[in-house]
Design a protein around this motif. Structure first.
Motif, PDB file in Angstrom:
ATOM      1  N   ILE A  29      37.594   3.620  13.702  1.00 18.88           N
ATOM      2  CA  ILE A  29      37.859   2.746  14.841  1.00 18.88           C
ATOM      3  C   ILE A  29      38.634   1.554  14.259  1.00 18.88           C
ATOM      4  O   ILE A  29      38.119   0.809  13.422  1.00 18.88           O
ATOM      5  N   VAL A  39      41.376   3.584  18.363  1.00 17.28           N
ATOM      6  CA  VAL A  39      40.982   4.563  17.353  1.00 17.28           C
ATOM      7  C   VAL A  39      42.220   4.912  16.544  1.00 17.28           C
ATOM      8  O   VAL A  39      43.287   5.180  17.106  1.00 17.28           O
ATOM      9  N   SER A  56      38.805  11.873  19.641  1.00 19.16           N
ATOM     10  CA  SER A  56      38.235  10.786  20.442  1.00 19.16           C
ATOM     11  C   SER A  56      38.728  10.944  21.875  1.00 19.16           C
ATOM     12  O   SER A  56      39.716  11.635  22.126  1.00 19.16           O
ATOM     13  N   VAL A 124      30.145  -0.217  15.427  1.00 19.66           N
ATOM     14  CA  VAL A 124      31.479   0.175  14.956  1.00 19.66           C
ATOM     15  C   VAL A 124      31.561   0.051  13.433  1.00 19.66           C
ATOM     16  O   VAL A 124      32.074   0.942  12.750  1.00 19.66           O
TER      17      VAL A 124
END
Length: 145
Positions: A29, A39, A56, A124
């Motif tokens: 990410i 992404v 993704s 993340v």
């Protein structure tokens, strides 16, 4: 170049040739800010997203009727589970408004998957760290409240 050794009619592996299984890695990410996620390797700007080894996409809550409460449903994670992940990271939002019921955590554990439920910025960071280590990790991330 033929892999067949014509003298013995056996399949030969040329010296120095490496055989390996290519495993898709989980995409990093690249950025996160309120209402926006990027992404690496994907041109789409996401509000909420799902990631898994090799891909993704937008996490559209309308597909499963998800809302802040009761929160993340097993149906939100089925797609990622089917990708063969070993770990799932759930980002609950910047202020952790998105709930994660025990039934959802149990669903992942029953499938032999480790689960981490964190505030999205921490989620993340943890996801990216696991991905960089080559872990088959997936995740769902909420980028606002």
């Amino acid at each position: 170049y033929s892999l067949r050794d014509h003298r013995s009619n056996q399949t030969a592996v040329p010296e120095g040739l490496l055989w390996f299984n290519f495993v898709m890695s989980s995409p990093e990410i690249a950025s996160l800010s309120w209402g926006q996620m990027k992404v690496k390797g994907c041109s789409t700007m996401y509000k909420d997203c799902k990631v898994w080894p090799g891909g993704s996409r937008t996490w559209d809550w309308r597909e499963t009727g998800t809302n802040h409460s009761p929160g993340v449903q097993p149906a939100d994670l089925e797609e990622i589970v089917k990708k063969g992940v070993k770990t799932v990271v759930i980002g609950r939002g910047m202020s952790e408004a998105l709930q994660v019921p025990a039934s959802t955590v149990d669903y992942l554990k029953k499938n032999g998957i480790d689960v981490l439920v964190l505030q999205t910025e921490k989620a993340v960071a943890e996801y990216n760290s696991l991905a960089a280590q080559g872990v088959k990790v997936g995740g769902v991330f909420h980028s606002t409240c």
